[in-house]
Design a protein around this motif. Sequence first.
Motif, PDB file in Angstrom:
ATOM      1  N   SER A 189       1.114  -0.888   0.255  1.00  0.00           N
ATOM      2  CA  SER A 189       0.204  -0.265  -0.331  1.00  0.00           C
ATOM      3  C   SER A 189       0.814   1.367  -0.033  1.00  0.00           C
ATOM      4  N   GLN A 190       2.066   1.138   0.747  1.00  0.00           N
ATOM      5  CA  GLN A 190       2.775   2.310   0.694  1.00  0.00           C
ATOM      6  C   GLN A 190       3.616   2.092  -0.688  1.00  0.00           C
ATOM      7  N   ASN A 192       2.826   1.649  -3.682  1.00  0.00           N
ATOM      8  CA  ASN A 192       1.710   2.264  -4.031  1.00  0.00           C
ATOM      9  C   ASN A 192       1.610   3.866  -4.686  1.00  0.00           C
ATOM     10  N   GLU A 193       1.012   4.485  -2.207  1.00  0.00           N
ATOM     11  CA  GLU A 193       1.603   5.415  -2.481  1.00  0.00           C
ATOM     12  C   GLU A 193       2.740   5.695  -3.453  1.00  0.00           C
ATOM     13  N   GLN A 194       3.807   5.354  -3.129  1.00  0.00           N
ATOM     14  CA  GLN A 194       4.908   6.004  -3.309  1.00  0.00           C
ATOM     15  C   GLN A 194       5.441   6.460  -4.492  1.00  0.00           C
ATOM     16  N   ARG A 195       4.618   5.050  -5.639  1.00  0.00           N
ATOM     17  CA  ARG A 195       4.412   5.358  -7.034  1.00  0.00           C
ATOM     18  C   ARG A 195       3.484   6.266  -7.417  1.00  0.00           C
ATOM     19  N   ASP A 196       3.043   6.000  -7.280  1.00  0.00           N
ATOM     20  CA  ASP A 196       1.789   7.394  -7.722  1.00  0.00           C
ATOM     21  C   ASP A 196       2.491   8.832  -7.968  1.00  0.00           C
ATOM     22  N   SER A 197       2.920   8.638  -6.557  1.00  0.00           N
ATOM     23  CA  SER A 197       3.782  10.209  -5.775  1.00  0.00           C
ATOM     24  C   SER A 197       4.311   9.937  -7.052  1.00  0.00           C
TER      25      SER A 197
END
Length: 408
Positions: A189-190, A192-197
Motif C-alpha cells: 500500500s505504501q 503504491n502511494e510512493q509510485r503514485d507520487s
Amino acid sequence: MTGQDWGRVDEDGTVYVRTSEGERSVGQYPAGSPDEALKFFTDRFDALSFEVDLLEKRIGSGVLSPEDAAASVAKVRASVAGANAVGDLEGLLARVDGLTGAVDSQREAKKAERAERVAAARVEKERIAAAAEELAAGNDWRNGANRLRDLLEEWKALPRLDRASDDTLWRRFSGARTTYTRRRKAHFSQLNEQRDSARAVKERLATEAEALSTSTDWGPTAGRYRDLMREWKAAGPAPRDVDEALWRRFRGAQDTFFGARDAANNALDAEFAGNAEVKEKILAEAEALLPVEDLDATKRAFRDLADRWDAAGKVPRDRVKELEGRMRKVEQAIRGVEDEQWKRSDPEKSARANDVIVKLETAIAEVEAELEAARAAGDARKVADLEGNLASRQMFLDAARRASADFG
C-alpha cells in the motif's frame, strides 16, 4: 484325531461332543445314519477351525488394525465358545484366546509407532511455526507468501498432537501468517502511494523536459536537464504501466535538445576551422621567436601575436587543447627567460607586473560583461568569440600573477 474321538451319536440321533468337563449335547440328526450325523457336526467344527485359521493369518499379516482385530477375535470367540460342533473346541478356543495376546502386542507397537510419529510431528510443527515467525519479522515480500503456503501444506500433512500442544503451535503459526499478511499489505500500500507520487513528479519532469527541447540557450538548458535527471532518479519508480512511457517522453525531449545543440556546435566547428588555420600561422610566427635572444623585442612581438591570436576567434573544440598548448608553451618559454632576468633585476619591477595584472583584470571584467550581454541576447557567434578572447586573457593574467608572486 477323527470325529468319533471328539463325539458320539445316541440311538435317538442326539449328537454329543466330548470336553474336559464331560459330554455336551450339540444337537440331533435323526434323518441320517450316525456317521452322517457325526460328519454334519464335525463339518461345523472344520468351518470354525477354518475361520480361526483365516483370522490368525490376517492378524499375523497386520492388515487389521488392533481395534478391528480385537473385535474379530471377540466375534470368533463367541462363535467357538459353546458351538454346536464336534471337535477339539477347547483347543480351538485356546487358539482364539492366544490371538488376544498378539492383538495386544500389535496395539502396543501401534501406540509406540504413533508416539514416534507425534514426537516427530511436534518437532516439525515447531520448526514450521518458527519459520513462519521468521518470515513474519522479515521483509521478503516477493517469496514470503509462497513460502507460507508451502509451510501450511506441510502442516496439513502432519498428524495432530495432543489438543493443547497442537492448538498452541497452531496459534503461533496462524498468528505469524496473519502478521506477515498485514505487514505485506501495508508495504505494498505504501509502495503504491510512493509510485503514485513518483508518477506525478515524473509527469511534471517529462512536461518540462519537452518544453525545453526547443531551447537554443545551450549552456543553461543543458544544466537544467542535468537537474531534471537528478530529480528523476530521486523520484523512484512510478507504476510499471506508465514508468516506461514517461521515460520515453523524458529521454526523447533530452535527445531532441542535445541533438540540436550538437548540430549547432558542429556548424560552429565548421565555421571555426578557418580560425584554426589563422592560429596555426600565428603559432608558426610565435614558435619562430624561440630561442629568445632579445627579450624585450621578443615580448613585444609576442604581445602583438597574442592580440592577433585573440582576434582570430574560437577554433573547433577538438583543436582547442592542441593549439592553446602550443601557444602556452611559447609563452612559458619567454616567461622562463624573463624570470631569469627578473631575478637579476631590481625588485621594483614587480610594480610593473602588478600594473599588468590590473590592466588585464580590467580588460577581463569588460570582456565578461560583454559575454553576459551576448548570452542574454542569445548571440551564439559573439558568445563563442568572447569566450575564446576571455580564455586567452585569463592565460596571460595567470602568467602575470605568477610573476608578481615571484617578486612578493
